[in-house]
Enzyme design. Structure first.
Site, PDB file in Angstrom:
ATOM      1  N   TYR A  94       0.829  -1.206   0.000  1.00 52.55           N
ATOM      2  CA  TYR A  94       0.000   0.000   0.000  1.00 52.55           C
ATOM      3  C   TYR A  94       0.867   1.261   0.000  1.00 52.55           C
ATOM      4  O   TYR A  94       0.449   2.309  -0.474  1.00 52.55           O
ATOM      5  CB  TYR A  94      -0.907   0.036   1.233  1.00 52.55           C
ATOM      6  N   ASP A 126     -11.884  -9.551   4.857  1.00 50.30           N
ATOM      7  CA  ASP A 126     -13.165  -9.600   4.136  1.00 50.30           C
ATOM      8  C   ASP A 126     -13.713 -11.025   4.137  1.00 50.30           C
ATOM      9  O   ASP A 126     -14.912 -11.251   4.312  1.00 50.30           O
ATOM     10  CB  ASP A 126     -13.004  -9.125   2.681  1.00 50.30           C
ATOM     11  N   ASP A 139      -6.013  -7.266   4.509  1.00 42.67           N
ATOM     12  CA  ASP A 139      -7.172  -6.670   3.843  1.00 42.67           C
ATOM     13  C   ASP A 139      -8.046  -7.772   3.263  1.00 42.67           C
ATOM     14  O   ASP A 139      -9.267  -7.808   3.479  1.00 42.67           O
ATOM     15  CB  ASP A 139      -6.689  -5.732   2.731  1.00 42.67           C
ATOM     16  N   ASP A 185      -2.336 -18.486   1.005  1.00 40.08           N
ATOM     17  CA  ASP A 185      -3.331 -19.251   0.233  1.00 40.08           C
ATOM     18  C   ASP A 185      -3.947 -20.337   1.094  1.00 40.08           C
ATOM     19  O   ASP A 185      -5.161 -20.547   1.102  1.00 40.08           O
ATOM     20  CB  ASP A 185      -2.712 -19.810  -1.064  1.00 40.08           C
ATOM     21  N   LYS A 202       3.680 -15.423   2.666  1.00 37.39           N
ATOM     22  CA  LYS A 202       3.868 -16.208   1.445  1.00 37.39           C
ATOM     23  C   LYS A 202       5.370 -16.434   1.323  1.00 37.39           C
ATOM     24  O   LYS A 202       6.024 -16.054   0.342  1.00 37.39           O
ATOM     25  CB  LYS A 202       3.281 -15.435   0.245  1.00 37.39           C
TER      26      LYS A 202
HETATM   27  C1  IPM Z   1     -10.272  -1.554   4.241  1.00 39.27           C
HETATM   28  C2  IPM Z   1     -10.568  -0.988   2.872  1.00 39.27           C
HETATM   29  C3  IPM Z   1      -9.446  -0.045   2.492  1.00 39.27           C
HETATM   30  C4  IPM Z   1      -8.159  -0.828   2.465  1.00 39.27           C
HETATM   31  C5  IPM Z   1      -9.642   0.673   1.154  1.00 39.27           C
HETATM   32  C6  IPM Z   1     -10.973   1.369   1.071  1.00 39.27           C
HETATM   33  C7  IPM Z   1      -8.509   1.616   0.864  1.00 39.27           C
HETATM   34  O1  IPM Z   1     -10.741  -2.004   1.954  1.00 39.27           O
HETATM   35  O2  IPM Z   1     -10.130  -0.778   5.204  1.00 39.27           O
HETATM   36  O3  IPM Z   1     -10.205  -2.775   4.367  1.00 39.27           O
HETATM   37  O4  IPM Z   1      -7.853  -1.512   1.478  1.00 39.27           O
HETATM   38  O5  IPM Z   1      -7.419  -0.765   3.454  1.00 39.27           O
HETATM   39 MN    MN Z   2     -10.719  -4.002   2.797  1.00 27.43          MN
END
Ligand code: IPM
Ligand code: MN
Length: 371
Positions: A149, A258, A254, A230, A198
């Protein structure tokens, strides 16, 4: 006590869900004699519209002068075609770097009330869980101010020869400080830490693993395990009960968080705290969800649970933080569900499908009863 909170509702559903987190903190203030002074700030799409840049200097300065930053979400289709450095998401990165919040804590647990909203079968949920019951309770610690990032990005060449690059780079000290946050968290939980990398391919991951092997010696009562990312992605849906604390790089965290949010029922439930050297940022992990913005259907619980994390990490008000969590559980117990966490046969199971504001009101009522 008096606390100054920078308030960044942001874009999409951000303002409507953070409004309830604010009401929760105000309720705590009234009942427990604390003062929460909110300082509204702008960043992301709203700031691009008003100031022509995603993170105005005064926003970062205001956030720095407060005890904590409560954030909704930024971004939306309106700003999607802007060049990278002008996109709303840049504001998040700027705030994270500017406040030095290098560790992002994302708890993901399956609440018994939301078992129907979990897409995994009971047999899967029971696999690897400590008591053989269908459940999991994990904390993902994501490195937040380094890695790809923040590494060098760029483009070279043109036409079919055009190429683009993003660089994953970590220093030993960046890895070490987030590992220590994860070890401390594990010490207060089930004493298991899974380092995800990884290392079979990436040099930066090999440095993560080496550093973890070294640091682990300082925490002999914590069981350290290592997984390739993975494999971890697979294990999360094969036997999520095996995990206690997971620590990993910015981009892997990240993605994995999710995935963890879906098995916890809905991304609308997951809160986060970003901590580091001082001030924290507290935000739901869902995005701005532009498609449902302004319709009073967004789930405010992740924002409300983020305010609980704010109480704990920035105000040292642990009992109050627990009260907020318990208020959320009580509301779920009594069957309130926003549509993202409703079961298919919800009505039959006694669930009441409600909108954002009814859910928020229900939490406030439960919280008032608990305080
Ligand atoms: C998160 C989001 C952010 C990230 C984006 C919106 C920049 O997906 O906080 O998980 O990737 O960190
Ligand atoms: Mn995210």
């Amino acid at each position: 006590m008096r606390f100054k909170i920078a308030l960044l509702g942001g874009d999409g559903i951000g303002p409507e869900v953070t409004a309830w987190a604010v009401r929760v903190l105000e309720t705590i203030g009234t009942k427990r004699n604390h003062n929460f002074d909110f300082v509204p700030v702008k960043a992301g799409g709203a700031a691009i519209d008003e100031f022509g840049e995603p993170l105005p200097k005064q926003t970062l300065e205001a956030a720095k002068s407060c005890d904590a930053l409560l954030l909704g979400a930024v971004g939306g289709p309106k700003w999607d075609s802007l060049p990278g450095h002008l996109r709303p998401e840049r504001a998040l990165l700027g705030l994270r770097a500017g406040l030095g919040v290098f560790a992002n804590l994302r708890p993901a647990a399956l609440l018994p009330q939301l078992k129907n909203a979990c897409p995994l079968k009971d047999e899967v949920l029971a696999l690897g869980s400590e008591d053989g019951k269908p459940a999991f309770d994990m904390l993902i610690v994501r490195e937040l101010t380094g890695g790809i990032y923040f590494g060098e990005h760029g483009r070279e060449g043109s036409g079919s020869e055009e190429s683009a690059y993003d660089t994953e780079r970590y220093s030993r000290s960046e890895i070490e400080r987030v590992l220590r946050v994860a070890y401390k968290a594990a010490a207060g939980r089930r004493k298991k830490l899974c380092v995800v990398d990884k290392a079979n391919v990436l040099e930066s991951s090999r440095l993560w693993r080496e550093t973890a092997q070294q640091i682990s010696r300082d925490y002999p009562d914590i069981k350290t395990e290592y997984l390739y990312v993975d494999n971890c992605a697979m294990q999360l849906v094969r036997a999520p009960g095996q995990f206690d604390v997971i620590v990993t790089s910015n981009i892997f965290g990240d993605i994995l968080s999710d995935e963890a949010s879906v098995i916890a029922g809905s991304i609308g439930m997951l809160a986060s705290a970003s901590i580091g050297s001082g001030k924290g940022i507290f935000e739901p992990i869902h995005g701005s969800a532009p498609l449902i913005a302004g319709k009073n259907i967004a789930n405010p619980l992740a924002a409300i649970l983020s305010s609980a994390m704010l109480l704990k990490y920035s105000c040292a008000l642990d009992a109050e933080a627990n009260a907020v969590e318990n208020a959320v559980y009580a509301v779920l117990d009594s069957g309130f569900r926003t549509s993202d966490i409703a079961s298919r046969d919800g009505a039959a199971a006694g669930e009441k499908i409600v909108g954002t504001s009814e859910m928020g009101e229900a939490v406030l009522k439960a919280l008032n009863n608990l305080l």
